[in-house]
Design a protein around this motif. Structure first.
Motif, short mmCIF file in Angstrom:
data_model
loop_
_atom_site.label_atom_id
_atom_site.label_comp_id
_atom_site.label_asym_id
_atom_site.label_seq_id
_atom_site.Cartn_x
_atom_site.Cartn_y
_atom_site.Cartn_z
N HIS A 1 0.84 -1.18 0.00
CA HIS A 1 0.00 0.00 0.00
C HIS A 1 0.88 1.24 0.00
O HIS A 1 1.84 1.33 0.77
CB HIS A 1 -0.92 0.01 1.22
N ARG B 1 -0.14 -2.49 -4.80
CA ARG B 1 -1.39 -3.23 -4.64
C ARG B 1 -2.53 -2.24 -4.47
O ARG B 1 -3.58 -2.38 -5.06
CB ARG B 1 -1.33 -4.17 -3.45
N SER B 2 -2.32 -1.21 -3.63
CA SER B 2 -3.34 -0.18 -3.44
C SER B 2 -2.66 1.16 -3.26
O SER B 2 -1.50 1.23 -2.88
CB SER B 2 -4.25 -0.51 -2.25
N SER C 1 -3.45 5.42 -2.06
CA SER C 1 -4.26 6.54 -1.56
C SER C 1 -3.51 7.82 -1.85
O SER C 1 -2.35 7.95 -1.45
CB SER C 1 -4.50 6.42 -0.05
N ALA D 1 -2.36 0.29 -9.72
CA ALA D 1 -2.62 -0.48 -8.51
C ALA D 1 -3.62 -1.58 -8.85
O ALA D 1 -4.69 -1.31 -9.40
CB ALA D 1 -3.18 0.42 -7.41
N GLY E 1 -5.32 -3.28 -6.84
CA GLY E 1 -6.48 -3.18 -5.95
C GLY E 1 -7.13 -1.82 -6.07
O GLY E 1 -7.36 -1.31 -7.16
N ARG E 2 -7.38 -1.20 -4.92
CA ARG E 2 -8.11 0.07 -4.88
C ARG E 2 -7.19 1.27 -5.00
O ARG E 2 -6.14 1.32 -4.36
CB ARG E 2 -8.88 0.18 -3.57
N VAL E 3 -7.62 2.23 -5.81
CA VAL E 3 -6.99 3.55 -5.88
C VAL E 3 -8.00 4.53 -5.31
O VAL E 3 -9.13 4.62 -5.81
CB VAL E 3 -6.62 3.93 -7.33
N THR E 4 -7.61 5.26 -4.26
CA THR E 4 -8.49 6.25 -3.64
C THR E 4 -7.87 7.63 -3.83
O THR E 4 -6.74 7.86 -3.41
CB THR E 4 -8.68 5.96 -2.14
N TYR F 1 -6.20 0.81 -12.55
CA TYR F 1 -6.72 0.45 -11.23
C TYR F 1 -7.55 -0.83 -11.29
O TYR F 1 -8.06 -1.23 -12.34
CB TYR F 1 -7.60 1.58 -10.69
N GLN G 1 -9.99 -1.08 -8.58
CA GLN G 1 -11.17 -0.33 -8.14
C GLN G 1 -10.73 1.12 -8.01
O GLN G 1 -9.62 1.40 -7.58
CB GLN G 1 -11.67 -0.81 -6.78
#
Length: 159
Positions: free
Chosen positions: A90, A106-107, A109, A120, A122-125, A138, A140
């Motif tokens: 992360h 993996r993710s 933020s 990423a 996984g999730r990109v915020t 991404y 998500q």
């Protein structure tokens, strides 16, 4: 010699009695750490380097592979590979952080600035304070009012 402006002192019998609450416990009965416990703590079971930090005011230029997770509060220019070996990976770019280049994780933020290829699985915020340009790939995507001027592409698992 007495000071005429000094207030008269009350006698001990005239002082008010103020309850202070329960008395302290017997200190001899409290558990304490022995010297061996203080001098030789148990080893940490987490792997070394689980979380890394590029602090505010620091700048990095080049390429690196990070084990664990990373917080970027300074400036990162170059290529960063934070793909996980065991479920980690992360990356957080703080409000003061800036990433310019290529990122795999993996993710992700983002609260600060990111420019380049961000990928990423996984999730990109992207938070409200984020400014992102370039390309975002991404698994998500969550955009919370960020300034987004990038080409976005959802990663799809291939058979």
């Amino acid at each position: 010699m007495s000071d005429p402006d000094a207030l008269p002192r009350p006698s001990a019998s005239e002082l008010p009695r103020i309850p202070l609450g329960p008395t302290l416990p017997d200190m001899r009965a409290l558990p304490t750490l022995g010297a061996a416990q203080v001098l030789h703590p148990a080893p940490d079971s987490r792997p070394a380097g689980q979380h890394s930090l590029l602090g505010a005011g620091w700048e990095f230029e080049g390429q690196a592979r990070i084990a664990g997770s990373l917080t970027v509060a300074g400036v990162w220019r170059g290529r960063l590979d934070a793909t996980p070996a065991q479920g980690e990976g992360h990356v957080i770019i703080t409000e003061s952080g800036r990433l310019q280049g290529e990122l795999q994780a993996r993710s992700l933020s983002v609260l600060g600035h990111a420019d380049g290829l961000l990928q990423a699985s996984g999730r990109v915020t992207l938070h409200a304070s984020a400014v992102v340009s370039g390309q975002v790939r991404y698994g998500q995507l969550q955009v919370n009012g960020a300034e987004l001027n990038a080409r976005v592409e959802r990663l799809v698992d291939l058979p």
